[in-house]
Design a protein around this motif. Sequence first.
Motif, PDB file in Angstrom:
ATOM      1  N   VAL A 133      18.892  32.269 109.859  1.00 52.74           N
ATOM      2  CA  VAL A 133      19.630  33.122 110.862  1.00 52.74           C
ATOM      3  C   VAL A 133      20.075  34.523 109.758  1.00 52.74           C
ATOM      4  O   VAL A 133      20.253  34.220 108.698  1.00 52.74           O
ATOM      5  N   ALA A 134      20.156  35.554 110.615  1.00 56.30           N
ATOM      6  CA  ALA A 134      20.410  36.973 110.031  1.00 56.30           C
ATOM      7  C   ALA A 134      21.226  37.799 110.896  1.00 56.30           C
ATOM      8  O   ALA A 134      20.731  37.758 112.176  1.00 56.30           O
ATOM      9  N   GLY A 135      21.438  38.695 110.248  1.00 58.57           N
ATOM     10  CA  GLY A 135      22.147  39.849 111.213  1.00 58.57           C
ATOM     11  C   GLY A 135      23.162  40.814 110.320  1.00 58.57           C
ATOM     12  O   GLY A 135      23.570  40.524 109.133  1.00 58.57           O
ATOM     13  N   TYR A 148      23.437  43.413 105.275  1.00 55.08           N
ATOM     14  CA  TYR A 148      22.707  42.568 106.027  1.00 55.08           C
ATOM     15  C   TYR A 148      22.661  41.141 105.449  1.00 55.08           C
ATOM     16  O   TYR A 148      22.319  40.993 104.172  1.00 55.08           O
ATOM     17  N   TYR A 149      23.268  40.134 106.274  1.00 52.01           N
ATOM     18  CA  TYR A 149      23.341  38.855 105.641  1.00 52.01           C
ATOM     19  C   TYR A 149      22.220  37.769 106.244  1.00 52.01           C
ATOM     20  O   TYR A 149      21.914  37.851 107.493  1.00 52.01           O
ATOM     21  N   ILE A 150      21.625  37.155 105.225  1.00 50.65           N
ATOM     22  CA  ILE A 150      20.534  36.002 105.543  1.00 50.65           C
ATOM     23  C   ILE A 150      20.982  34.693 105.074  1.00 50.65           C
ATOM     24  O   ILE A 150      21.568  34.576 103.946  1.00 50.65           O
ATOM     25  N   TYR A 151      20.758  33.684 105.999  1.00 51.95           N
ATOM     26  CA  TYR A 151      21.244  32.534 105.696  1.00 51.95           C
ATOM     27  C   TYR A 151      20.222  31.298 106.017  1.00 51.95           C
ATOM     28  O   TYR A 151      19.423  31.585 106.959  1.00 51.95           O
ATOM     29  N   ARG A 163      22.025  35.219 101.285  1.00 44.74           N
ATOM     30  CA  ARG A 163      21.472  36.248 100.547  1.00 44.74           C
ATOM     31  C   ARG A 163      22.016  37.459 101.416  1.00 44.74           C
ATOM     32  O   ARG A 163      21.972  37.415 102.535  1.00 44.74           O
ATOM     33  N   SER A 164      22.425  38.657 100.582  1.00 45.49           N
ATOM     34  CA  SER A 164      22.953  39.702 101.454  1.00 45.49           C
ATOM     35  C   SER A 164      22.033  41.046 100.773  1.00 45.49           C
ATOM     36  O   SER A 164      21.868  41.146  99.606  1.00 45.49           O
ATOM     37  N   LEU A 165      21.692  41.930 101.775  1.00 42.50           N
ATOM     38  CA  LEU A 165      20.999  43.067 101.144  1.00 42.50           C
ATOM     39  C   LEU A 165      21.655  44.372 102.082  1.00 42.50           C
ATOM     40  O   LEU A 165      22.149  44.147 102.981  1.00 42.50           O
ATOM     41  N   ASP A 166      21.223  45.541 101.493  1.00 40.44           N
ATOM     42  CA  ASP A 166      21.577  46.602 102.357  1.00 40.44           C
ATOM     43  C   ASP A 166      20.340  47.416 102.767  1.00 40.44           C
ATOM     44  O   ASP A 166      19.074  46.907 102.223  1.00 40.44           O
ATOM     45  N   ASP A 167      20.304  48.375 103.485  1.00 39.18           N
ATOM     46  CA  ASP A 167      19.383  49.349 103.910  1.00 39.18           C
ATOM     47  C   ASP A 167      17.880  48.560 104.351  1.00 39.18           C
ATOM     48  O   ASP A 167      17.025  48.789 104.182  1.00 39.18           O
ATOM     49  N   VAL A 168      18.334  47.447 104.992  1.00 40.17           N
ATOM     50  CA  VAL A 168      17.259  46.295 105.687  1.00 40.17           C
ATOM     51  C   VAL A 168      16.794  47.279 107.109  1.00 40.17           C
ATOM     52  O   VAL A 168      17.591  47.573 107.802  1.00 40.17           O
ATOM     53  N   SER A 169      15.480  47.359 107.113  1.00 38.93           N
ATOM     54  CA  SER A 169      14.919  48.031 108.491  1.00 38.93           C
ATOM     55  C   SER A 169      14.392  46.860 109.307  1.00 38.93           C
ATOM     56  O   SER A 169      14.281  46.932 110.502  1.00 38.93           O
ATOM     57  N   GLU A 170      13.930  45.834 108.921  1.00 44.35           N
ATOM     58  CA  GLU A 170      13.223  44.580 109.436  1.00 44.35           C
ATOM     59  C   GLU A 170      12.857  43.503 108.865  1.00 44.35           C
ATOM     60  O   GLU A 170      12.936  43.617 107.559  1.00 44.35           O
ATOM     61  N   ILE A 171      13.109  42.201 109.515  1.00 46.29           N
ATOM     62  CA  ILE A 171      12.914  41.044 108.851  1.00 46.29           C
ATOM     63  C   ILE A 171      11.869  40.288 109.648  1.00 46.29           C
ATOM     64  O   ILE A 171      11.714  40.477 110.780  1.00 46.29           O
ATOM     65  N   GLU A 177       7.415  31.974 105.270  1.00 38.33           N
ATOM     66  CA  GLU A 177       7.904  32.808 104.171  1.00 38.33           C
ATOM     67  C   GLU A 177       8.530  33.975 104.848  1.00 38.33           C
ATOM     68  O   GLU A 177       7.886  34.590 105.748  1.00 38.33           O
ATOM     69  N   LEU A 178       9.774  34.266 104.311  1.00 32.70           N
ATOM     70  CA  LEU A 178      10.586  35.286 104.757  1.00 32.70           C
ATOM     71  C   LEU A 178      10.511  36.505 104.012  1.00 32.70           C
ATOM     72  O   LEU A 178      10.462  36.758 102.882  1.00 32.70           O
ATOM     73  N   ILE A 179      10.174  37.755 104.867  1.00 30.62           N
ATOM     74  CA  ILE A 179       9.533  39.173 104.407  1.00 30.62           C
ATOM     75  C   ILE A 179      10.715  39.939 104.909  1.00 30.62           C
ATOM     76  O   ILE A 179      10.971  39.853 106.132  1.00 30.62           O
TER      77      ILE A 179
END
Length: 204
Positions: A133-135, A148-151, A163-171, A177-179
Amino acid sequence: KVPKKFQEIVEKNIFRKNFSSDDYVLAFVDNDEGDIIVYDKNCKVVDVINFENGDPGIFGIYKIYRLSDGNYIKLGSYSSFYRYYRDSKTSERIENKAYVEVITSDGKTVFKTEFDIRNDLDTFYELDDGYVVAGWEQKWNDTVNQQYYIYKLDKSGNIVYQRSLDDVSEIECVDGELIVYTRQKQYMETIYIDVFRKHYLNDD
């Protein structure tokens, strides 16, 4: 003219307030029929869900998907507001955590996992060994460097990885496999250019 097999869908406006999940449509209803009615793509009723705990959430701030085992998963967003009591002229702050909840087709909770982050959970993938799940973190006055948080959760609802990232445009999830795609501004000599990256996330 509406094709005959879709006539009932249009006449009853069944898809007015709904989520789609693979070949299913989950429609919210405002009467005694149930909290959610699940239809297949030909408008045949698959399930009628009545939530064990009544109303599924304040303002219905969640998304719901059908799982491969016939259960359903709800992704609830964080919400916070003040409730005013006219009689006493007082108010209290109501805070609802972001959560993931798996329920059976008859509305009983299998597990519910809450998150200590002001998050809009709006992306979901089912894996063989659990769920992703992510958002985005919501924007509040004190939000710094919005993330942007990914669990990853196991089948019992335990958070396995985060995991957290910034500047995410799409997942997206391809063959388990998670891209993650990111877009960042980078200064090159005299101008800024957009740099796009593709991140492959492994099991950990």
